[in-house]
Design a protein around this motif. Sequence first.
Motif, PDB file in Angstrom:
ATOM      1  N   THR A   1       0.831  -1.210   0.000  1.00  0.00           N
ATOM      2  CA  THR A   1       0.000   0.000   0.000  1.00  0.00           C
ATOM      3  C   THR A   1       0.861   1.254   0.000  1.00  0.00           C
ATOM      4  N   ALA A   2       1.885   1.260   0.856  1.00  0.00           N
ATOM      5  CA  ALA A   2       2.800   2.410   0.880  1.00  0.00           C
ATOM      6  C   ALA A   2       3.535   2.556  -0.450  1.00  0.00           C
TER       7      ALA A   2
ATOM      8  N   GLU B   1      13.469   2.833  -7.101  1.00  0.00           N
ATOM      9  CA  GLU B   1      13.023   4.219  -7.098  1.00  0.00           C
ATOM     10  C   GLU B   1      13.853   5.079  -6.157  1.00  0.00           C
ATOM     11  N   LEU B   2      14.467   4.460  -5.147  1.00  0.00           N
ATOM     12  CA  LEU B   2      15.327   5.196  -4.232  1.00  0.00           C
ATOM     13  C   LEU B   2      16.784   5.197  -4.690  1.00  0.00           C
ATOM     14  N   ALA B   3      17.013   4.776  -5.946  1.00  0.00           N
ATOM     15  CA  ALA B   3      18.338   4.810  -6.588  1.00  0.00           C
ATOM     16  C   ALA B   3      19.295   3.757  -6.051  1.00  0.00           C
ATOM     17  N   PHE B   4      18.784   2.709  -5.374  1.00  0.00           N
ATOM     18  CA  PHE B   4      19.631   1.570  -4.989  1.00  0.00           C
ATOM     19  C   PHE B   4      19.479   0.494  -6.067  1.00  0.00           C
ATOM     20  N   ARG B   5      20.071   0.737  -7.230  1.00  0.00           N
ATOM     21  CA  ARG B   5      19.786  -0.091  -8.399  1.00  0.00           C
ATOM     22  C   ARG B   5      20.782  -1.216  -8.612  1.00  0.00           C
ATOM     23  N   ASP B   6      21.787  -1.302  -7.775  1.00  0.00           N
ATOM     24  CA  ASP B   6      22.760  -2.381  -7.887  1.00  0.00           C
ATOM     25  C   ASP B   6      22.417  -3.560  -6.966  1.00  0.00           C
ATOM     26  N   THR B   7      21.280  -3.509  -6.315  1.00  0.00           N
ATOM     27  CA  THR B   7      20.877  -4.569  -5.396  1.00  0.00           C
ATOM     28  C   THR B   7      20.202  -5.706  -6.162  1.00  0.00           C
TER      29      THR B   7
ATOM     30  N   GLY C   1      12.139  -4.660  -4.617  1.00  0.00           N
ATOM     31  CA  GLY C   1      13.073  -4.159  -5.625  1.00  0.00           C
ATOM     32  C   GLY C   1      12.597  -2.866  -6.264  1.00  0.00           C
ATOM     33  N   LYS C   2      11.287  -2.717  -6.425  1.00  0.00           N
ATOM     34  CA  LYS C   2      10.768  -1.472  -6.974  1.00  0.00           C
ATOM     35  C   LYS C   2      11.070  -0.298  -6.045  1.00  0.00           C
ATOM     36  N   ALA C   3      10.862  -0.518  -4.741  1.00  0.00           N
ATOM     37  CA  ALA C   3      11.167   0.553  -3.786  1.00  0.00           C
ATOM     38  C   ALA C   3      12.654   0.901  -3.818  1.00  0.00           C
ATOM     39  N   LEU C   4      13.507  -0.116  -3.877  1.00  0.00           N
ATOM     40  CA  LEU C   4      14.941   0.137  -3.934  1.00  0.00           C
ATOM     41  C   LEU C   4      15.334   0.839  -5.232  1.00  0.00           C
TER      42      LEU C   4
ATOM     43  N   SER D   1      10.255   4.756   1.266  1.00  0.00           N
ATOM     44  CA  SER D   1      10.968   4.509   2.524  1.00  0.00           C
ATOM     45  C   SER D   1      10.080   3.762   3.510  1.00  0.00           C
ATOM     46  N   ALA D   2       8.819   4.179   3.622  1.00  0.00           N
ATOM     47  CA  ALA D   2       7.891   3.479   4.503  1.00  0.00           C
ATOM     48  C   ALA D   2       7.639   2.050   4.015  1.00  0.00           C
ATOM     49  N   ALA D   3       7.594   1.879   2.681  1.00  0.00           N
ATOM     50  CA  ALA D   3       7.391   0.537   2.127  1.00  0.00           C
ATOM     51  C   ALA D   3       8.543  -0.380   2.506  1.00  0.00           C
TER      52      ALA D   3
END
Length: 502
Positions: free
Chosen positions: A277-278, A317-323, A312-315, A285-287
Amino acid sequence: MGRGSAVARMRRTGYVIYLRLLVQTAGHGRALLARAIAGVAIALMLLAAVIPWLDVPLIQAYRPWAFPLDLGWGVRVRIGAFTYGLLCLLVVGFCVGRMVLAGDRRQRRWPRWRARPLHGRTFALMGGLMAGVSLLFILQFTTVDFRLVTQLADQETQSLLIKAHLGYALPRQHFPYWAFGFDFATVIQRMALLIELASAGVILPLVSGLLCLYAAYLGRGAAVVGAPQMAAVATRPRARPSSRGVWRWLWVAAAAVGLVILARAPMGILLQYAGKTALSEGDYSAALDFFAKAQALDPNLSALPAYREARGKALYELAFRDTPDATIYLTSQYLDLGDFTDAWQQSAGLLQKYPADSVVRYQVATSLEMYVAYFDRNYLTPVEDQVAYNRPQSLLGLPTLEAGLPWLERLIQLQPNNVFAYYTHGRMLFTSHAYEFAQRDFEAVIRLTSDNDMRSTAYTYIALSRAGMGDYVGERAMLSKALALDTGFYNTTARQAASGLH
């Protein structure tokens, strides 16, 4: 007056004796019926321990011994240690022992081992234990064992892909699924998948439990082992209030512990939904915070592809794309767009870094299966010489067909037990008239599957391959096996070949 009073007293005494005998006779009949029903329930419970619980058409049937107990605490009991088959036997052992030891003290030579007579409460306990086996498996399937769910979903996809290439129809399933068109991200979707694949074995414990609850209804309010035991129970002194209080608090404590054990995984699922939902509201960040709490409660969420994609979508969008999860999300986007090449490149690179990650392996397999399914089913039908002479353009598909073989070989290397990969690989080789190599693939299909319809199809193409190599005696022998396995008369390919139409 005295004589009349005596006669009246005798009549009243006779009525009382008659009523007592009537009640005792009725109680004895209810006792026998309750015992018989409980015996049937125990027999069904024993049957549930040996017959299949889940059945993936054309792939495999699973018995309860293949499912280890897993309550979502991160510790998975290995197969052979504590499975649902063993749990069924333990429940059967308890119920049989309770019924054997129940009886009258005067009829036993070992009074120390005498249990209380069978009451309605005892049958209710037996029914709760039996039904609890099915309910516990449903809870595990929908909220805990995501490795099993992912494996079965992949096999269901294989089954649907194979059905599209058989050339004849098989019985329809409960839901109108099609390959890559169903999901198992939510509890409801996983429940639908369970209903789709469920066999009789998975509901037998529930049926047994309902039968025991009916036996408890028959035995309500009295012991149901017979008239002598009813009298013994009536004259037995009641337990002291302090003893009852202790037992009551023990039951409350046991129920509280059981609730804590069983509620952990569902609470993790609720937190996962809060994270989604978040995520839909753009609060990434809340997600991530909700997802972290959810995985802390239910560690098995790391094996659920939908959870990894959402995280992975949350990461991403937060620019943590190497995870890894961000790469999993990116690969899923490529698959949704039909960009199989980029999806393969992303997932293959991730597989080299994390070869043991079940979600990564599942996504790589899905990428390869979607790429192979992209080919037209007509390419799996051999081009006859006369057709090739009259329509030379029919041969144009063969180069494309041969280009699909390396992808199938990658899929076989990733999943050596993938029935769809071997079947399609064999069909492609059969189309290219490489009969000897095609026969090896169909023999592998026979080794990998326990489904008679799939084995019948494999024997059919082994027969056709032997005919292509000039072994007509071997063709007739293989066709005989194919027809013997085709008990539902679905395999029209084998029957046409046997009748000389091919």
